[in-house]
Design an enzyme around this catalytic site. Structure first.
Site, PDB file in Angstrom:
ATOM      1  N   SER A 553       0.845  -1.187   0.000  1.00 44.24           N
ATOM      2  CA  SER A 553       0.000   0.000   0.000  1.00 44.24           C
ATOM      3  C   SER A 553       0.887   1.246   0.000  1.00 44.24           C
ATOM      4  O   SER A 553       1.684   1.435  -0.912  1.00 44.24           O
ATOM      5  CB  SER A 553      -0.956  -0.048   1.190  1.00 44.24           C
ATOM      6  OG  SER A 553      -2.007   0.864   1.038  1.00 44.24           O
ATOM      7  N   ASP A 639     -10.297  -3.600  -4.911  1.00 43.46           N
ATOM      8  CA  ASP A 639      -9.603  -2.778  -3.921  1.00 43.46           C
ATOM      9  C   ASP A 639     -10.111  -1.335  -3.945  1.00 43.46           C
ATOM     10  O   ASP A 639      -9.925  -0.631  -4.938  1.00 43.46           O
ATOM     11  CB  ASP A 639      -8.101  -2.810  -4.216  1.00 43.46           C
ATOM     12  CG  ASP A 639      -7.265  -2.227  -3.089  1.00 43.46           C
ATOM     13  OD1 ASP A 639      -7.820  -1.517  -2.238  1.00 43.46           O
ATOM     14  OD2 ASP A 639      -6.051  -2.481  -3.072  1.00 43.46           O
ATOM     15  N   HIS A 674      -8.104  -5.139  -1.187  1.00 44.39           N
ATOM     16  CA  HIS A 674      -6.843  -4.672  -0.627  1.00 44.39           C
ATOM     17  C   HIS A 674      -6.161  -5.715   0.249  1.00 44.39           C
ATOM     18  O   HIS A 674      -4.938  -5.827   0.254  1.00 44.39           O
ATOM     19  CB  HIS A 674      -7.098  -3.398   0.188  1.00 44.39           C
ATOM     20  CG  HIS A 674      -5.881  -2.564   0.417  1.00 44.39           C
ATOM     21  ND1 HIS A 674      -5.212  -1.922  -0.598  1.00 44.39           N
ATOM     22  CD2 HIS A 674      -5.212  -2.258   1.561  1.00 44.39           C
ATOM     23  CE1 HIS A 674      -4.190  -1.246  -0.096  1.00 44.39           C
ATOM     24  NE2 HIS A 674      -4.166  -1.441   1.208  1.00 44.39           N
TER      25      HIS A 674
END
Length: 710
Positions: A553, A639, A674
Site C-alpha cells: 500500500s 480494492d 486490498h
C-alpha cells in the site's frame, strides 16, 4: 492460485500494454499518461462486481497473470512446500482467550481445515459452547468472503454481523437472534461495518457509505424495521473526513467520531437514550486530534491540543464543549507518544511509544499513583487488548517479538501480577532462542537517527553475500514494530536476515516522526529507508545489491520511490497493492480516499507546491531507463484503497520506459481487494507465491523446496 491460471496458454513473452497517451495539465505543468486507459470508466461497478470489469482491461490483467505463472512455473513444487510449511505453523483448531461479559464469555475459534472464524460463547464459569456464527458455512459458494466485524447487544440477545462478499469493504449488516440462532429480517446495505448498540438491545447506530465509497452518514436502526425506515442521525459534510461510531467502556455513551489523518471531532449521546440529539464535545480544529471515554462525571480525553504534540490525557466535565475546560491528567512528555488508552472504573491504562519501544502504563484514578508493566526485552511489541467489562482490576495485554510468539496476559492492576493466558502455538515447532534480535541506528542525510530492528538465525554469520529483506511503511503515523510473524521464518530459516526500517512517516519516535515524513517532508521517508539499507550494509548484515525491498500500500509507494532513487542497492523488490500513481490519484477527488488523503500527501489540485512535491517522487511519474531489480507487484480488482490500475499502469510503464534487469511480474487478484483472499489458508498461497519469487530471484528456489538451509 486460481487467478494465475485463468488464461490456459503459457505465454513466451510478457504482455505489452497499448500506449494511448493522454496529455494532462495542472498549474501550467504538462505531463503525459500513456496508460490512463487501464482505468475502467465504470470502476465503481467493477469494484462491487469484478465480473463487470471492462473486457479489454480484464483480458490484459489476465495476460499479466498468465505471464507471472509462466515465469514462476518452475517454483510450483517450492510453492506447494511453502504452503505446507506455513500451514504447519498454524494451529488449525486455534481459539482466542475468552473475554468475559456479564454471564457469558465470548471467543473466536477455528475448526480443523476451516478457512473462516466461528464466533462462540459459553457461560462465564464454564459450560456448553454456543456457536453464534459459523464463518465456513456462511462462506460456502462465495468467491470471496470476509467477516468484517461483530458486536453483541448489551443484553446478549442479538449479534450484529458485518459481511463482505466482494472484497470492496462495503459491508452488509445482518442480525442474528442468539436464543434461536436465526437471522432476523434486518439487512442493511453499503455499511462501513461498525455498530454501536444502545442499552435497550433493540437499537444501534451504524455508518453508511456514499457513492464515492466514503463513510458519510450515521443512521439509527431499530430491529425489525426496513433500512428505508432508519433515522438519519448525523451527516459528515466534509468529503475529507472519515466517520465511525462506538461505545465507551462504561457503556453509558455512544460516540460519533469524525476525523481525517490529523483532525478529529466527536459527538456523544446517552446509550440509554438513542433517540437523543448528539452533542458536540469540541469543534474540529485543523491538526487537533482527540478521542474520548468517560469516567464518573468527566470525559477523559486523549489529545494533542495545547501544544501536546506527543499527546496528553485531559479531564473535562461531561457536557462542557469549551477546550479551555480541559485540564491535564497525564501530562505531555516530548518524545513519549501516548498511542491509546483504556478506561476502567478505578483505573486508566495507556500505551506509550518511545524510540520504537512500546510499553503500558497503569494509573490509579483516585490516588494518581502510576506504574509501568515491565517487559524483559525492549525489542518487542506490547499492545492493550480491550475487554468488555468496566468494573474490573483485570487488564488484558499481548506481547510478541521477532522471534517470540505472541503471548496474552491478564494483569491485575491492583496486585501488579500477571497470569499467562495463552502462548501462540507453532505446531511444527519453534525455538525462540535459535534467533538473534538486534536494534541498530542508521544516520539519515539530515543527521537524524533512524531505528532499524532485525533478526536472523543464531547460527547464521551474516556477510556481504547474505540475502536480506528490508520492510518499510512510513505513512499515516502507523508504527511498524518488531512483532512475531510465523511466516517470516520461511525466509529467515533459509538464511535471510529480516529487518524493519522505522522510517519517518510512522510514529516510532513520537508525533514529530510522523510530521517529518508527510506532505512536503515526505522525501524523508525515502531517504530514511535508503539510510537504513546502507547502515545494514555497513554493519555487515548484507551487501550492495543483496537486499529485497518489501512494502505494501503506502509502503509499496515507498518501494517504488526508493527503486527510482537507488536501484543498485536492491536485488529484488515486492510491492503489495502499491500506491504508486500518487499524483494522478491525488488530483482525482472522485476517488474514495483522495480528499481524506490530502492532509497526508498535500492537495495538488489547490496547491502548486504540493503538485511539485508529489510529482518529484510519485513512482509512476519518475520511471527512467535504469536497471530495476527483480520486481513482484500485486493488485486487487475490488480494492477501494489502492485501485487496481495503479500497479497495472506502473508495471506497464516500467516495461516500456525502465530497464528491468530481471523478473517483472504483476499479479492481479480478480476476485478480492486490498487485503487479498478472505480465507486464512487462501492467504498463505499468496505468501508462498511471494516467498517463492524472492527465493527464485536469489537463485535459491531449486534447493529451498527441501526446507531450511541453515
Amino acid at each position: 492460485m486460481s487467478d494465475y491460471s485463468e488464461t490456459p496458454d503459457q505465454p513466451t513473452a510478457p504482455p505489452v500494454a497499448a500506449r494511448r497517451p493522454v496529455t494532462l495539465t495542472c498549474h501550467g505543468r504538462e505531463r503525459s499518461d500513456p496508460y490512463a486507459w487501464l482505468r475502467d470508466s465504470h470502476w465503481r461497478e467493477a469494484m462491487a462486481d469484478p465480473a463487470r470489469l471492462d473486457p479489454a482491461i480484464a483480458a490484459y490483467l489476465r495476460e499479466e497473470n498468465a505471464w507471472a505463472e509462466a515465469v514462476m512455473a518452475d517454483t510450483a513444487a517450492l510453492r506447494q512446500a511453502l504452503v505446507a510449511e506455513l500451514r504447519g505453523r498454524i494451529r488449525e483448531d486455534d481459539r482466542s482467550v475468552p473475554v468475559a461479559d456479564g454471564p457469558w464469555a465470548y471467543y473466536t475459534r477455528y475448526r480443523e481445515g476451516g478457512q473462516h472464524p466461528l464466533l462462540c460463547r459459553q457461560p462465564r464459569d464454564g459450560g456448553e459452547e454456543q456457536c453464534l456464527f459459523d464463518g465456513d458455512a456462511e462462506a460456502a459458494g462465495s468467491d470471496y468472503f470476509r467477516l468484517g466485524g461483530a458486536a453483541h447487544s448489551p443484553d446478549h440477545r442479538y449479534l450484529a454481523l458485518a459481511i463482505d462478499r466482494t472484497g470492496a469493504e462495503a459491508y452488509t449488516l445482518q442480525v442474528r437472534c442468539l436464543d434461536s440462532g436465526t437471522l432476523l429480517s434486518d439487512h442493511l446495505e453499503r455499511a462501513r461495518g461498525d455498530v454501536a448498540w444502545a442499552n435497550d438491545g433493540e437499537t444501534f447506530l451504524y455508518t453508511v457509505l456514499d457513492d464515492e465509497h466514503r463513510p458519510r452518514w450515521v443512521y439509527r436502526h431499530r430491529l425489525g424495521d426496513p433500512q428505508a425506515a432508519d433515522v438519519l442521525v448525523y451527516t459528515e459534510t466534509d468529503p475529507g473526513f472519515f466517520l465511525g461510531v462506538g461505545r465507551t467502556e462504561s457503556g453509558r455513551y455512544l460516540l460519533i467520531d469524525s476525523h481525517d489523518h490529523t483532525t478529529s471531532e466527536v459527538r456523544w449521546l446517552p446509550a440509554a437514550e438513542p433517540t437523543a440529539t448528539p452533542q458536540l464535545i469540541a469543534p474540529r480544529e485543523r491538526d487537533i486530534e482527540y478521542s474520548v471515554s468517560d469516567h464518573g462525571s468527566d470525559w477523559l480525553i486523549l489529545t494533542n491540543a495545547g501544544g501536546a504534540e506527543d499527546f496528553m490525557i485531559a479531564r473535562a466535565p461531561i457536557g462542557e464543549a469549551d477546550r479551555a475546560a480541559w485540564t491535564p491528567l497525564v501530562a505531555h512528555q516530548p518524545g513519549r507518544l501516548i498511542e491509546g488508552m483504556q478506561v476502567f472504573a478505578e483505573w486508566l491504562a495507556y500505551q506509550v511509544l518511545e524510540d520504537a519501544e512500546s510499553r503500558i502504563v497503569i494509573r490509579h484514578l483516585a490516588s494518581g499513583e502510576t506504574h509501568v508493566i515491565e517487559q524483559d526485552d525492549p525489542c518487542v511489541e506490547v499492545g492493550l487488548m480491550p475487554g468488555l467489562e468496566y468494573d474490573t482490576d483485570c487488564l488484558r495485554f499481548a506481547v510478541s517479538g521477532f522471534a517470540r510468539p505472541s503471548q496474552v496476559f491478564d494483569y491485575d492492576m491492583a496486585k501488579r501480577t500477571r497470569v499467562l493466558r495463552k502462548t501462540q502455538e507453532i505446531p511444527s515447532g519453534h525455538d525462540p532462542d535459535a534467533y538473534v534480535t538486534r536494534r541498530l541506528m542508521a544516520t539519515a542525510p539530515d543527521g537524524e537517527a533512524v531505528p532499524v530492528s532485525l533478526f536472523h538465525r543464531r547460527d547464521l554469520v551474516p556477510d556481504a553475500e547474505t540475502p536480506l529483506v528490508l520492510y518499510g511503511y512510513g505513512a499515516y503515523g502507523i508504527s511498524e514494530l518488531p512483532a512475531f510473524s510465523p511466516n517470516r521464518l520461511s525466509l529467515v530459516d533459509r538464511g535471510f536476515v529480516y529487518a524493519i526500517a522505522h522510517v519517518r512517516g510512522g510514529r516510532e519516535r513520537g508525533y514529530r516522526w510522523y510530521r517529518e515524513g508527510r506532505q512536503a517532508a515526505k522525501v524523508n521517508t525515502f531517504s530514511d529507508y535508503i539510510a537504513c539499507a546502507e547502515a545494514l550494509i555497513a554493519a555487515g548484515y548484507t551487501g550492495p545489491g543483496r537486499i529485497t525491498a518489501h512494502g505494501g500500500s503506502a509502503g509499496g509507494m515507498l518501494v517504488g520511490a526508493v527503486l527510482n532513487r537507488r536501484p543498485e542497492l536492491f536485488h529484488a523488490a515486492v510491492a503489495d497493492v502499491p500506491f504508486v500513481d500518487v499524483l494522478n490519484t491525488m488530483l482525482d477527488e472522485t476517488l474514495p480516499l483522495t480528499p481524506p488523503e490530502w492532509p497526508e500527501w498535500g492537495n495538488p489540485l489547490a496547491d502548486a507546491a504540493a503538485y511539485d512535491d508529489i510529482a518529484a517522487y510519485s513512482p509512476y511519474d519518475n520511471i527512467a531507463p535504469r536497471p530495476y531489480p527483480h520486481l513482484l507487484v500485486t493488485a486487487g480488482v475490488s480494492d477501494p484503497r489502492v485501485t487496481y490500475w495503479e500497479p497495472a499502469k506502473w508495471v506497464a510503464r516500467l516495461r516500456a520506459e525502465g530497464n528491468p534487469s530481471g523478473m517483472l511480474l504483476l499479479h492481479t487478484n480478480m476476485s478480492a481487494g486490498h487485503g487479498g483472499p478472505g480465507g486464512r489458508f487462501q492467504y498463505l498461497e499468496e505468501v508462498a507465491w511471494r516467498y517463492a519469487f524472492v527465493l527464485k530471484a536469489y537463485g535459491l528456489a531449486a534447493t529451498a523446496a527441501d526446507g531450511a538451509t541453515t
